[in-house]
Write a protein that holds these residues in place. Sequence first.
Motif, mmCIF file in Angstrom:
data_model
loop_
_atom_site.group_PDB
_atom_site.id
_atom_site.type_symbol
_atom_site.label_atom_id
_atom_site.label_comp_id
_atom_site.label_asym_id
_atom_site.label_seq_id
_atom_site.Cartn_x
_atom_site.Cartn_y
_atom_site.Cartn_z
ATOM 1 N N LYS A 96 7.047 5.141 1.466
ATOM 2 C CA LYS A 96 6.620 5.798 2.701
ATOM 3 C C LYS A 96 5.461 6.747 2.411
ATOM 4 C CE LYS A 96 8.176 8.964 6.307
ATOM 5 N NZ LYS A 96 9.335 9.597 6.950
ATOM 6 N N GLN A 97 5.587 7.553 1.359
ATOM 7 C CA GLN A 97 4.548 8.533 1.055
ATOM 8 C C GLN A 97 3.222 7.855 0.727
ATOM 9 O OE1 GLN A 97 4.975 11.929 1.594
ATOM 10 N NE2 GLN A 97 2.761 11.679 1.587
ATOM 11 N N GLN A 98 3.256 6.761 -0.012
ATOM 12 C CA GLN A 98 2.025 6.034 -0.328
ATOM 13 C C GLN A 98 1.385 5.489 0.947
ATOM 14 O OE1 GLN A 98 4.020 3.461 -3.182
ATOM 15 N NE2 GLN A 98 2.580 4.148 -4.787
ATOM 16 N N ASP A 99 2.210 4.970 1.838
ATOM 17 C CA ASP A 99 1.694 4.441 3.105
ATOM 18 C C ASP A 99 1.057 5.558 3.929
ATOM 19 O OD1 ASP A 99 1.273 2.364 5.031
ATOM 20 O OD2 ASP A 99 2.990 3.109 6.159
ATOM 21 N N LEU A 100 1.744 6.690 4.031
ATOM 22 C CA LEU A 100 1.194 7.824 4.778
ATOM 23 C C LEU A 100 -0.107 8.324 4.146
ATOM 24 C CD1 LEU A 100 4.427 9.865 5.596
ATOM 25 C CD2 LEU A 100 3.095 8.435 7.163
ATOM 26 N N ASP A 101 -0.148 8.380 2.809
ATOM 27 C CA ASP A 101 -1.352 8.849 2.109
ATOM 28 C C ASP A 101 -2.554 7.960 2.383
ATOM 29 O OD1 ASP A 101 0.083 10.959 1.061
ATOM 30 O OD2 ASP A 101 0.312 10.059 -0.943
ATOM 31 N N ILE A 102 -2.330 6.652 2.462
ATOM 32 C CA ILE A 102 -3.425 5.718 2.763
ATOM 33 C C ILE A 102 -4.017 6.025 4.138
ATOM 34 C CG2 ILE A 102 -3.931 3.298 3.318
ATOM 35 C CD1 ILE A 102 -1.930 2.548 1.077
ATOM 36 N N HIS A 103 -3.140 6.285 5.096
ATOM 37 C CA HIS A 103 -3.612 6.598 6.456
ATOM 38 C C HIS A 103 -4.256 7.980 6.512
ATOM 39 C CE1 HIS A 103 -2.202 3.113 8.701
ATOM 40 N NE2 HIS A 103 -1.175 3.090 7.879
ATOM 41 N N LYS A 104 -3.637 8.946 5.846
ATOM 42 C CA LYS A 104 -4.139 10.318 5.872
ATOM 43 C C LYS A 104 -5.532 10.422 5.251
ATOM 44 C CE LYS A 104 -1.110 13.473 5.293
ATOM 45 N NZ LYS A 104 -0.061 14.329 4.732
ATOM 46 N N SER A 105 -5.762 9.693 4.169
ATOM 47 C CA SER A 105 -7.041 9.755 3.458
ATOM 48 C C SER A 105 -8.158 9.011 4.190
ATOM 49 C CB SER A 105 -6.884 9.155 2.057
ATOM 50 O OG SER A 105 -6.689 7.747 2.143
ATOM 51 N N GLY A 106 -7.779 8.140 5.122
ATOM 52 C CA GLY A 106 -8.791 7.344 5.809
ATOM 53 C C GLY A 106 -9.198 6.120 5.008
ATOM 54 N N THR A 107 -8.506 5.859 3.888
ATOM 55 C CA THR A 107 -8.788 4.672 3.069
ATOM 56 C C THR A 107 -8.633 3.417 3.902
ATOM 57 O OG1 THR A 107 -8.007 5.811 1.094
ATOM 58 C CG2 THR A 107 -8.107 3.425 0.983
ATOM 59 N N LEU A 108 -7.638 3.419 4.772
ATOM 60 C CA LEU A 108 -7.393 2.299 5.668
ATOM 61 C C LEU A 108 -7.736 2.750 7.078
ATOM 62 C CD1 LEU A 108 -6.280 -0.564 6.141
ATOM 63 C CD2 LEU A 108 -4.012 0.471 6.356
ATOM 64 N N LYS A 109 -8.674 2.050 7.706
ATOM 65 C CA LYS A 109 -9.096 2.419 9.068
ATOM 66 C C LYS A 109 -9.171 1.157 9.917
ATOM 67 C CE LYS A 109 -10.565 5.128 12.276
ATOM 68 N NZ LYS A 109 -9.541 5.603 13.141
ATOM 69 N N PHE A 110 -8.259 1.066 10.874
ATOM 70 C CA PHE A 110 -8.248 -0.078 11.787
ATOM 71 C C PHE A 110 -9.183 0.177 12.964
ATOM 72 C CE2 PHE A 110 -3.915 -0.528 9.947
ATOM 73 C CZ PHE A 110 -4.038 -1.816 9.462
ATOM 74 N N GLU A 111 -9.908 -0.850 13.351
ATOM 75 C CA GLU A 111 -10.697 -0.823 14.589
ATOM 76 C C GLU A 111 -9.894 -1.463 15.719
ATOM 77 O OE1 GLU A 111 -14.218 -2.951 13.474
ATOM 78 O OE2 GLU A 111 -14.667 -1.498 11.886
ATOM 79 N N SER A 112 -9.138 -2.498 15.364
ATOM 80 C CA SER A 112 -8.266 -3.130 16.354
ATOM 81 C C SER A 112 -7.088 -3.789 15.641
ATOM 82 C CB SER A 112 -9.023 -4.163 17.196
ATOM 83 O OG SER A 112 -9.414 -5.263 16.398
ATOM 84 N N ILE A 113 -5.966 -3.773 16.329
ATOM 85 C CA ILE A 113 -4.752 -4.463 15.892
ATOM 86 C C ILE A 113 -4.208 -5.133 17.149
ATOM 87 C CG2 ILE A 113 -2.476 -4.257 14.839
ATOM 88 C CD1 ILE A 113 -3.319 -1.490 13.779
ATOM 89 N N THR A 114 -4.397 -6.443 17.237
ATOM 90 C CA THR A 114 -4.030 -7.164 18.444
ATOM 91 C C THR A 114 -2.867 -8.114 18.175
ATOM 92 O OG1 THR A 114 -6.357 -7.104 19.098
ATOM 93 C CG2 THR A 114 -4.925 -8.632 20.295
ATOM 94 N N PRO A 115 -1.714 -7.865 18.805
ATOM 95 C CA PRO A 115 -0.585 -8.788 18.615
ATOM 96 C C PRO A 115 -0.862 -10.122 19.299
ATOM 97 C CG PRO A 115 0.066 -6.858 19.940
ATOM 98 C CD PRO A 115 -1.385 -6.740 19.653
ATOM 99 N N LEU A 116 -0.612 -11.205 18.566
ATOM 100 C CA LEU A 116 -0.821 -12.550 19.107
ATOM 101 C C LEU A 116 0.493 -13.233 19.456
ATOM 102 C CD1 LEU A 116 -3.609 -13.689 16.614
ATOM 103 C CD2 LEU A 116 -3.891 -12.768 18.939
#
Length: 123
Positions: free
Chosen positions: A47-67
């Motif tokens: 969980k902490q690694q996942d949160l850190d990725i989002h917090k740091s901005g390393t991972l930045k989504f422009e869109s996430i569209t469910p198909l």
Amino acid sequence: MKDIENEIIQMEERFRKAQLTNNTNELDQLISDDLICTFIDGLLYTKQQDLDIHKSGTLKFESITPLEQKIKILGDTAVVNVLMDIKGKSSEERIDGKVRYTRVWAKDKGFWKIAVVHIGLVK
């Protein structure tokens, strides 16, 4: 059963929006402290690694569209399989394609939380 399915649909949407905005406060509420996450590269993330990725901005989504989305209710557990079209960046690498997520939602002190995630790239 339909009530639980509707709850899970709402939780999935909250999670999708939190990912899009890198809202780590919301993600923290939605993810179990004991998360087991198998990422696209096959590595396990906490969980902490996942949160850190989002917090740091390393991972930045422009869109996430469910198909497509399938939900299986098993008592106080729900298994969700969803095909997403995603666009964004991971570090400086462009992300553009389809990903299949399997998420297990479980009741934790009366609240739905993501306990297990498996992410696979769709080619």
